[in-house]
Scaffold this motif. Structure first.
Motif, PDB file in Angstrom:
ATOM      1  N   LYS A  27      10.850   6.055  22.819  1.00 45.30           N
ATOM      2  CA  LYS A  27      12.250   5.607  22.888  1.00 45.30           C
ATOM      3  C   LYS A  27      12.666   4.894  21.604  1.00 45.30           C
ATOM      4  O   LYS A  27      13.779   5.081  21.097  1.00 45.30           O
ATOM      5  N   ILE A  28      11.757   4.092  21.074  1.00 44.16           N
ATOM      6  CA  ILE A  28      12.071   3.346  19.838  1.00 44.16           C
ATOM      7  C   ILE A  28      12.185   4.302  18.660  1.00 44.16           C
ATOM      8  O   ILE A  28      13.108   4.203  17.849  1.00 44.16           O
TER       9      ILE A  28
ATOM     10  N   THR B 225       7.697   4.015  25.744  1.00 42.78           N
ATOM     11  CA  THR B 225       8.400   2.947  25.019  1.00 42.78           C
ATOM     12  C   THR B 225       8.433   3.244  23.522  1.00 42.78           C
ATOM     13  O   THR B 225       9.480   3.118  22.876  1.00 42.78           O
ATOM     14  N   GLY B 226       7.276   3.666  22.984  1.00 47.13           N
ATOM     15  CA  GLY B 226       7.208   4.017  21.570  1.00 47.13           C
ATOM     16  C   GLY B 226       8.134   5.173  21.235  1.00 47.13           C
ATOM     17  O   GLY B 226       8.860   5.139  20.228  1.00 47.13           O
TER      18      GLY B 226
END
Lengths: 90, 163
Positions: A78-79, A75-76
């Motif tokens: 992707k951000i 998730t990190g």
């Protein structure tokens, strides 16, 4: 105001769920009566129970922890990639 | 209007109480686990269904966009219902785990970890205003992998709890 009241309600929920459990006095009655028997049964149960550090169930824990760490990392990542400005090709 | 809302919230928090109406303490703690599972299912299934139907209506075409617009005002109450009932489920599950912590085994611990990650990401998603934090928690909270892991661990926990 709404946020504060929601947190107060959460706090209230904690008190609702804990107090009746501690109000139960069945455990006190057991002290001194058949205490030894209970301990023996507990020892028997412990042998059969899946404990920490015991083969396949332990694998489940490792897989879960890796999945959580992996998901947070993904998730990190992707951000970070979404926010990074794209290179302009000449 | 506001007082009616608070009364509703108040009564929702009393839902776990009937679990203590039993005399046998082991059964009471077990019931608390079932309260957690029930609350989680009731809180999540309608919310996910609402989101999916709304998304489908928005993407389908002109006639269904009106339906999606009519559904928009219901979003906040359904979201609040999702948050409140999941909080009840989370705390019921955690107290169920704490009261049975002498029987701690890896599957229960894994379940508690996944529940906590989803709960924290949900709270941060709702109550933080930073754009980065919102984006991160929205992605994390909606990860299908974590949801599948949670369902799998609940099933494993229910099947192996009596061993």
């Amino acid at each position: 105001m709404t946020n504060l009241s929601l947190f107060l309600m959460l706090l209230f929920a904690i008190t609702v769920t804990t107090v009746p459990v501690f109000a139960d006095d069945d455990d006190d009655e057991r002290i001194g009566f058949g205490e030894r028997d209970d301990d023996e049964h507990e020892d028997d149960d412990d042998d059969e129970r899946m404990k920490l550090g015991s083969g396949i169930p332990d694998m489940v824990l490792y897989i879960t922890v890796s999945a959580i760490v992996g998901t947070i990392g993904y998730t990190g990542f992707k951000i970070i990639t979404a926010r990074r400005p794209k290179m302009v090709k000449k | 209007m506001k007082s009616r809302y608070f009364f509703l919230v108040f009564f929702l928090f009393l839902i776990p109480c009937p679990a203590f109406a039993d005399d046998d303490s082991e059964d009471v703690i077990e019931d608390l686990g079932w309260v957690a599972i029930g609350a989680g299912v009731i809180a999540t299934v309608p919310f996910v269904a609402f989101i999916k139907i709304r998304k489908f209506a928005l993407n389908s075409g002109d006639s269904t966009i009106q339906i999606a617009k009519q559904m928009a005002p219901s979003y906040k109450p359904i979201l609040n219902f999702h948050i409140i009932l999941n909080s009840i489920g989370y705390f019921s599950g955690m107290f169920h785990g704490l009261l049975l912590s002498s029987n701690l085994e890896p599957i229960s611990l894994s379940l508690a970890l996944v529940m906590t990650v989803l709960m924290i990401s949900g709270i941060l998603l709702r109550y933080t205003s930073s754009r980065n934090s919102k984006m991160f928690n929205r992605l994390l909270h909606g990860q299908i992998g974590l949801v599948i892991l949670l369902i799998g661990l609940i099933l494993l926990h229910v099947l192996t709890a009596d061993d």
